[in-house]
Every structure is written in structure tokens, then in C-alpha cells.
Design a protein around this motif. Structure first.
Motif, mmCIF file in Angstrom:
data_model
loop_
_atom_site.group_PDB
_atom_site.id
_atom_site.type_symbol
_atom_site.label_atom_id
_atom_site.label_comp_id
_atom_site.label_asym_id
_atom_site.label_seq_id
_atom_site.Cartn_x
_atom_site.Cartn_y
_atom_site.Cartn_z
ATOM 1 N N CYS A 1 4.285 -2.707 3.382
ATOM 2 C CA CYS A 1 5.171 -1.682 2.812
ATOM 3 C C CYS A 1 5.422 -1.859 1.326
ATOM 4 O O CYS A 1 6.556 -1.840 0.859
ATOM 5 N N ARG A 2 4.371 -2.037 0.558
ATOM 6 C CA ARG A 2 4.551 -2.209 -0.879
ATOM 7 C C ARG A 2 4.733 -0.843 -1.553
ATOM 8 O O ARG A 2 3.933 -0.404 -2.365
ATOM 9 N N SER B 1 8.049 2.480 -2.219
ATOM 10 C CA SER B 1 9.458 2.677 -2.530
ATOM 11 C C SER B 1 10.333 2.202 -1.383
ATOM 12 O O SER B 1 9.888 2.047 -0.248
ATOM 13 N N SER B 2 11.599 1.968 -1.687
ATOM 14 C CA SER B 2 12.521 1.460 -0.678
ATOM 15 C C SER B 2 12.689 2.442 0.472
ATOM 16 O O SER B 2 12.894 2.029 1.620
ATOM 17 N N SER C 1 9.529 2.112 2.669
ATOM 18 C CA SER C 1 9.572 0.800 3.303
ATOM 19 C C SER C 1 10.581 0.773 4.433
ATOM 20 O O SER C 1 10.309 0.240 5.518
ATOM 21 N N SER C 2 11.745 1.347 4.215
ATOM 22 C CA SER C 2 12.784 1.371 5.245
ATOM 23 C C SER C 2 12.336 2.193 6.444
ATOM 24 O O SER C 2 12.559 1.807 7.596
#
Length: 212
Positions: free
Chosen positions: A111-112, A114-115, A118-119
Motif C-alpha cells: 500500500c505505498r 495515499s493514506s 492504504s486505509s
């Protein structure tokens, strides 16, 4: 690839063809919907389920998001599910992933991004960790990604069965049957995922009243 104006032109052409075949087609289509299927799939632009199944408009009530996730706190999804089950009384719920899924690949690649992305994809990373030994025993990266895709569908099916709107319907005796699919974009074929019904019943994931 179509440009914007070509989309509008194609629409008019499609309307004319439909009306040539049936002058009342849109009149009948507008009277209401009674789809037998709720389809929970991925947002991927290559996954038009009506095309894959040669289905007419009105066959599928559809909810799509990245990597076909089912979250108990997703109000968009929960409203779609409740409307499909309680109002439309769909006969089947299909959770469908697909091979070559960007969401699966992104989760696998740690998950490299954005947050937010990734979330959203973190639950898939958890699935990968839980099945680490099984996945590592597969020979190739492609096999690992394909199996992770299948495991993700199974996990979302668990979530479906755990939701109160589904459990209540099952316990009351009138409920939709639940299915897991993976669309094989490399062949165009639908792969059915076997649900371990009896095992999940023994663990309380599926109510004992559920019958395929």
C-alpha cells in the motif's frame, strides 16, 4: 478509446437501434425494476458485469468499490444492501472479485499510496498476513495474487453473512442465496468460489437455517 462527444453520439445510436427493435423498450424499462441479483464488485473499468453475462438492463442491482470490499460501517454499501434485500427482494447476492485487480496488487505491494487508499486496502493486507504460509507455498507471484483475490472474496462473503439484515432474513426463512465469483479477465470466464457452508455454520458465521 472514445472521447466525450463520441459517448453522446453512441448513446443516440443505441437508442435508435433499441427503438427499431421495440418501440416501447424505454417505456417498459421506466416502469420499475425487479432485479434478481445484487452484484457487489470491483470499480475496475474492465468489469461490466452485464457484458460478461450478456444480461439486459434490469438484471443487476449493483454496488462497486475498489477491490469489492464489504464493510459494516460503509453506509453507502449498507443502504444498497438493505434496499436490495428488503425492498427489491433480490434472489441472489454475488460478491465478485477479478484477477489482475489493481487493489489486490496495491495491497500486496504494501500500500505505498495515499493514506486513504492504504486505509481502504488494509483489510486485504491482513488477509495476506493471515494466509501467509499458504500463499508463500505457491510457486509464482501470479499464483499468489490470484489466490489472494479468491481469499478476499471469501472474506467479504463472511462479512455478508455476519450483517444483521442478512442474518435476520435467513432466520426468518426468506433470504437471498449468496455466491462468490472471480472474473477471470484473462479468459473472460466466471470462476465460482466454493463457500465452506458447513464449516462456517459450525463456527457461527452462517446461521444454521441457511440452505443453498
Amino acid at each position: 478509446m472514445q472521447n466525450y462527444n463520441e459517448l453522446l453520439e453512441a448513446n443516440l445510436e443505441w437508442v435508435e437501434k433499441r427503438l427499431d427493435l421495440d418501440k416501447d423498450y424505454f417505456k417498459n424499462l421506466s416502469k420499475g425494476q425487479n432485479p434478481p441479483f445484487l452484484y457487489i464488485g470491483c470499480s475496475d473499468s474492465r468489469m461490466p458485469i452485464d457484458t460478461f453475462t450478456q444480461s439486459e438492463p434490469g438484471s443487476f442491482f449493483i454496488h462497486r468499490n475498489i477491490a469489492n470490499q464489504v464493510f459494516s460501517n460503509d453506509m453507502n454499501f449498507l443502504a444498497t444492501l438493505e434496499y436490495a434485500v428488503e425492498q427489491l427482494e433480490v434472489e441472489h447476492i454475488i460478491v465478485s472479485g477479478h484477477y489482475e485487480c489493481g487493489g489486490i496488487k496495491t495491497a500486496h505491494d504494501k500500500c505505498r499510496h495515499s493514506s486513504i487508499i492504504s486505509s481502504w486496502l488494509m483489510p486485504i493486507k491482513k488477509i495476506e498476513v493471515e494466509h501467509k504460509e499458504e500463499l508463500e507455498n505457491l510457486a509464482t507471484e501470479q499464483e499468489r495474487l490470484d489466490r489472494l483475490t479468491e481469499l478476499n472474496v471469501l472474506e467479504q462473503l463472511k462479512h455478508i453473512f455476519e450483517l444483521s439484515v442478512i442474518r435476520n432474513r435467513i432466520e426468518n426463512g426468506k433470504y437471498p442465496r449468496v455466491h462468490g465469483w472471480v472474473l477471470d479477465i484473462r479468459s473472460g470466464k466466471i470462476v465460482e468460489i466454493e463457500i465452506p457452508i458447513e464449516d462456517w455454520k459450525s463456527k457461527g458465521i452462517i446461521p444454521k437455517e441457511y440452505q443453498v
